[in-house]
Design a protein around this motif. Sequence first.
Motif, short mmCIF file in Angstrom:
data_model
loop_
_atom_site.label_atom_id
_atom_site.label_comp_id
_atom_site.label_asym_id
_atom_site.label_seq_id
_atom_site.Cartn_x
_atom_site.Cartn_y
_atom_site.Cartn_z
N GLN A 37 0.84 -1.20 0.00
CA GLN A 37 0.00 0.00 0.00
C GLN A 37 0.87 1.25 0.00
OE1 GLN A 37 -2.04 -1.04 3.63
NE2 GLN A 37 -3.97 -1.35 2.52
N LEU A 38 1.91 1.25 0.81
CA LEU A 38 2.81 2.41 0.86
C LEU A 38 3.48 2.63 -0.49
CD1 LEU A 38 4.45 1.81 4.34
CD2 LEU A 38 2.66 3.47 3.78
N GLU A 39 3.91 1.58 -1.12
CA GLU A 39 4.57 1.70 -2.42
C GLU A 39 3.61 2.29 -3.45
OE1 GLU A 39 7.51 1.84 -5.21
OE2 GLU A 39 7.64 1.61 -3.04
N MET A 40 2.33 1.91 -3.40
CA MET A 40 1.34 2.45 -4.32
C MET A 40 1.26 3.97 -4.15
SD MET A 40 -2.76 1.79 -4.59
CE MET A 40 -3.07 2.68 -3.07
N TYR A 41 1.25 4.46 -2.91
CA TYR A 41 1.19 5.90 -2.68
C TYR A 41 2.48 6.59 -3.08
CZ TYR A 41 -3.45 5.83 -0.80
OH TYR A 41 -4.81 5.73 -0.70
N ARG A 42 3.61 5.94 -2.91
CA ARG A 42 4.88 6.52 -3.37
C ARG A 42 4.88 6.68 -4.89
NH1 ARG A 42 7.29 2.34 0.36
NH2 ARG A 42 7.45 3.44 2.34
N VAL A 43 4.37 5.68 -5.60
CA VAL A 43 4.29 5.74 -7.06
C VAL A 43 3.34 6.86 -7.49
CG1 VAL A 43 3.47 4.50 -9.12
CG2 VAL A 43 4.94 3.33 -7.45
N LEU A 44 2.19 6.96 -6.81
CA LEU A 44 1.25 8.02 -7.14
C LEU A 44 1.86 9.40 -6.90
CD1 LEU A 44 -2.07 6.55 -5.70
CD2 LEU A 44 -1.49 6.87 -8.10
N ASP A 46 5.02 10.18 -6.97
CA ASP A 46 6.02 10.42 -8.02
C ASP A 46 5.35 10.86 -9.32
OD1 ASP A 46 8.15 9.81 -6.40
OD2 ASP A 46 8.37 7.75 -7.13
N ARG A 47 4.22 10.25 -9.66
CA ARG A 47 3.51 10.63 -10.88
C ARG A 47 3.00 12.07 -10.79
NH1 ARG A 47 -0.21 5.30 -12.04
NH2 ARG A 47 1.51 3.92 -12.60
N SER A 50 5.80 14.50 -11.12
CA SER A 50 6.36 14.57 -12.47
C SER A 50 5.55 15.47 -13.40
CB SER A 50 6.50 13.17 -13.07
OG SER A 50 5.24 12.65 -13.45
N ILE A 51 4.26 15.68 -13.09
CA ILE A 51 3.42 16.51 -13.97
C ILE A 51 3.07 17.86 -13.35
CG2 ILE A 51 2.46 14.55 -15.22
CD1 ILE A 51 -0.10 14.91 -13.57
N ALA A 52 3.40 18.05 -12.08
CA ALA A 52 3.07 19.31 -11.40
C ALA A 52 3.94 20.45 -11.95
CB ALA A 52 3.30 19.16 -9.90
N LEU A 53 3.36 21.63 -11.98
CA LEU A 53 4.10 22.82 -12.39
C LEU A 53 5.08 23.20 -11.29
CD1 LEU A 53 1.20 25.02 -13.80
CD2 LEU A 53 2.83 23.62 -15.10
N ASN A 54 6.21 23.76 -11.68
CA ASN A 54 7.13 24.28 -10.67
C ASN A 54 6.56 25.58 -10.11
OD1 ASN A 54 7.86 26.46 -12.35
ND2 ASN A 54 9.53 25.30 -13.26
N VAL A 55 7.22 26.16 -9.12
CA VAL A 55 6.71 27.35 -8.45
C VAL A 55 6.50 28.50 -9.43
CG1 VAL A 55 7.23 29.11 -6.71
CG2 VAL A 55 7.72 26.70 -6.24
N THR A 56 7.46 28.76 -10.28
CA THR A 56 7.35 29.88 -11.22
C THR A 56 6.19 29.67 -12.19
OG1 THR A 56 9.73 30.27 -11.07
CG2 THR A 56 8.58 31.21 -12.98
N ARG A 57 6.09 28.49 -12.76
CA ARG A 57 5.00 28.23 -13.72
C ARG A 57 3.64 28.25 -13.03
NH1 ARG A 57 6.05 23.70 -17.88
NH2 ARG A 57 4.38 24.86 -18.88
N SER A 58 3.57 27.77 -11.78
CA SER A 58 2.31 27.82 -11.02
C SER A 58 1.89 29.26 -10.79
CB SER A 58 2.47 27.12 -9.66
OG SER A 58 2.69 25.76 -9.82
#
Length: 69
Positions: A37-44, A46-47, A50-58
Amino acid sequence: MGVPHGHADPLRGGGAEADTVHLDQSHGPTFLDAEAQLEMYRVLLDRIESIALNVTRSRDLIHNLIRDL
């Protein structure tokens, strides 16, 4: 899996892997502690990172949305 930006991480405890995930649900809190279960949340996480905007772009996105109102 490392913490990409060296910041405190809710699933990794600031670099160390967390041993519990706390979920607030309508029927009350749930705690997950099985490694699968913990690994599933770590993978989520990470995903999402990987798609979140950085501070400047946000900040730019928010400013543009406000400007366009």
